[in-house]
Design an enzyme around this catalytic site. Structure first.
Site, PDB file in Angstrom:
ATOM      1  N   ASP A  70       1.451  11.891-110.047  1.00 30.27           N
ATOM      2  CA  ASP A  70       0.348  12.386-109.996  1.00 30.27           C
ATOM      3  C   ASP A  70       0.027  12.657-108.692  1.00 30.27           C
ATOM      4  OD1 ASP A  70      -1.764  13.178-111.897  1.00 30.27           O
ATOM      5  OD2 ASP A  70      -3.019  12.335-110.408  1.00 30.27           O
ATOM      6  N   TYR A 155      -0.990  24.671-104.790  1.00 31.84           N
ATOM      7  CA  TYR A 155      -1.718  25.095-103.624  1.00 31.84           C
ATOM      8  C   TYR A 155      -0.653  25.513-102.518  1.00 31.84           C
ATOM      9  CZ  TYR A 155      -5.652  23.322-106.069  1.00 31.84           C
ATOM     10  OH  TYR A 155      -6.660  22.985-107.282  1.00 31.84           O
ATOM     11  N   ARG A 182       5.359  14.732-101.944  1.00 29.45           N
ATOM     12  CA  ARG A 182       6.346  14.305-102.806  1.00 29.45           C
ATOM     13  C   ARG A 182       7.774  13.964-102.631  1.00 29.45           C
ATOM     14  NH1 ARG A 182       5.530  18.370-105.255  1.00 29.45           N
ATOM     15  NH2 ARG A 182       3.747  17.558-106.288  1.00 29.45           N
TER      16      ARG A 182
HETATM   17  P1  IMP Z   1      -0.820  16.648-111.979  1.00 32.89           P
HETATM   18  O1  IMP Z   1       0.145  17.366-112.856  1.00 32.89           O
HETATM   19  O2  IMP Z   1      -2.186  16.454-112.585  1.00 32.89           O
HETATM   20  O3  IMP Z   1      -0.608  15.712-110.969  1.00 32.89           O
HETATM   21  O4  IMP Z   1      -1.423  18.132-110.994  1.00 32.89           O
HETATM   22  C1  IMP Z   1      -1.134  18.250-109.861  1.00 32.89           C
HETATM   23  C2  IMP Z   1      -1.857  19.461-108.981  1.00 32.89           C
HETATM   24  O5  IMP Z   1      -1.777  19.351-107.903  1.00 32.89           O
HETATM   25  C3  IMP Z   1      -0.958  20.507-109.399  1.00 32.89           C
HETATM   26  O6  IMP Z   1      -1.023  21.255-110.449  1.00 32.89           O
HETATM   27  C4  IMP Z   1      -1.042  21.476-108.163  1.00 32.89           C
HETATM   28  O7  IMP Z   1      -2.390  22.266-108.497  1.00 32.89           O
HETATM   29  C5  IMP Z   1      -1.588  20.344-107.218  1.00 32.89           C
HETATM   30  N1  IMP Z   1      -0.520  19.988-106.335  1.00 32.89           N
HETATM   31  C6  IMP Z   1       0.415  18.739-106.573  1.00 32.89           C
HETATM   32  N2  IMP Z   1       1.386  18.707-105.600  1.00 32.89           N
HETATM   33  C7  IMP Z   1       1.434  20.188-105.088  1.00 32.89           C
HETATM   34  C8  IMP Z   1       2.529  20.487-104.277  1.00 32.89           C
HETATM   35  O8  IMP Z   1       3.433  20.282-103.739  1.00 32.89           O
HETATM   36  N3  IMP Z   1       1.987  22.022-103.863  1.00 32.89           N
HETATM   37  C9  IMP Z   1       1.326  22.536-104.196  1.00 32.89           C
HETATM   38  N4  IMP Z   1       0.225  21.877-105.099  1.00 32.89           N
HETATM   39  C10 IMP Z   1       0.382  20.765-105.479  1.00 32.89           C
END
Ligand code: IMP
Length: 193
Positions: A70, A155, A182
Site C-alpha cells: 500500500d 502522481y 517502493r
Molecule cells: P493503493 O493501490 O491503494 O496503494 O493506491 C496507491 C495510489 O497512490 C496509487 O493509485 C497512486 O495514485 C499513488 N501512488 C503510489 N505510489 C505511487 C508512485 O510510485 N507514483 C505515483 N503515484 C503513486
C-alpha cells in the site's frame, strides 16, 4: 519461486518485476486468481491496508507466498493528504489525471513548505507457513508547479524528488527505481527470498 502480488495496478506490478528481475521469482497478479474480489481498503495507515490486502489474498492462496503493498502521496500543505486515499482522492472512480488535478489545484501558488511532499510505501509479505514480514520506504520531495513527463503512473507527473528539478515522470523509470519509496521497500523484501 512463485510470488502472488495482491495488486492489479500495472504500474506497481511493472516496478516489482523490473526491480526483482533475474532473482528467479515468478510474479502472479490478481487477474490470475479466479473469482477473487479485492477487499475494501478501510485501514487508517498504509500498514493497515497492506495487511488487509495480504491477508485477504492469503485466505485464497494459503500455501503460497503473498505480497501486498500500500502506498501513497503525503503533502504537507494538505495535512498529509491524499495519504491512504491517494488512489481515490478525487472520488471513488477517479482517474490518475483527476487525482493529480485535485492536488495541483490545492497546492498551486502556495509556499515551498506547503508543497513539500513524500511518497510512502508499506509492503506486507506472508510466507507459505504464515509468517508475516513488513517493509517500508519513503522518498521525500515536493509537488511541482506544473505536471510534466510521461513515465510511471499516478502522481509521478507532479512529484519532484529531493535534489532534482524534474518530476519522476520526466526522470523516467530507471531513475525512479533507484530512489523510490517502493524500490526501497522491495530491496528490503528481496532479502527474505
Ligand atoms: P493503493 O493501490 O491503494 O496503494 O493506491 C496507491 C495510489 O497512490 C496509487 O493509485 C497512486 O495514485 C499513488 N501512488 C503510489 N505510489 C505511487 C508512485 O510510485 N507514483 C505515483 N503515484 C503513486
Amino acid at each position: 519461486m512463485d510470488i502472488w502480488l495482491a495488486t492489479s495496478n500495472s504500474g506497481k506490478v511493472n516496478e516489482f518485476k523490473s526491480l526483482l528481475h533475474g532473482k528467479g521469482l515468478v510474479f502472479h497478479q490478481l487477474s490470475e486468481v479466479k473469482n477473487y474480489h479485492s477487499p475494501a481498503e478501510t485501514g487508517e495507515t498504509f500498514l493497515d491496508n497492506a495487511r488487509i490486502k495480504a491477508k485477504s489474498l492469503k485466505s485464497v492462496m494459503p500455501d503460497q507466498w503473498v505480497v501486498a503493498e500500500d502506498s501513497g502521496l503525503q503533502v504537507k500543505g494538505l495535512k498529509d493528504l491524499p495519504g491512504v486515499h491517494s488512489a481515490r482522492y478525487a472520488g471513488d472512480k477517479a482517474t490518475d489525471h483527476e487525482n493529480v488535478a485535485k492536488v495541483m489545484k490545492m497546492v498551486n501558488l502556495r509556499t515551498p513548505t506547503e508543497r513539500s511532499a513524500k511518497f510512502v510505501c508499506c509492503i506486507v509479505a506472508i510466507s507459505p507457513t504464515g509468517e508475516e514480514f513488513v517493509f517500508d520506504g519513503v522518498v521525500e520531495g515536493s509537488i511541482s508547479k506544473k505536471v510534466a513527463g510521461t513515465a510511471g503512473f499516478g502522481y509521478d507527473v507532479c512529484f519532484i524528488p529531493e535534489g532534482e528539478e524534474k518530476t519522476f515522470a520526466e526522470l523516467g523509470i530507471p531513475f525512479k527505481n533507484k530512489v523510490s519509496h517502493r524500490a526501497q521497500a522491495i530491496r528490503k523484501l528481496v532479502e527474505i527470498f
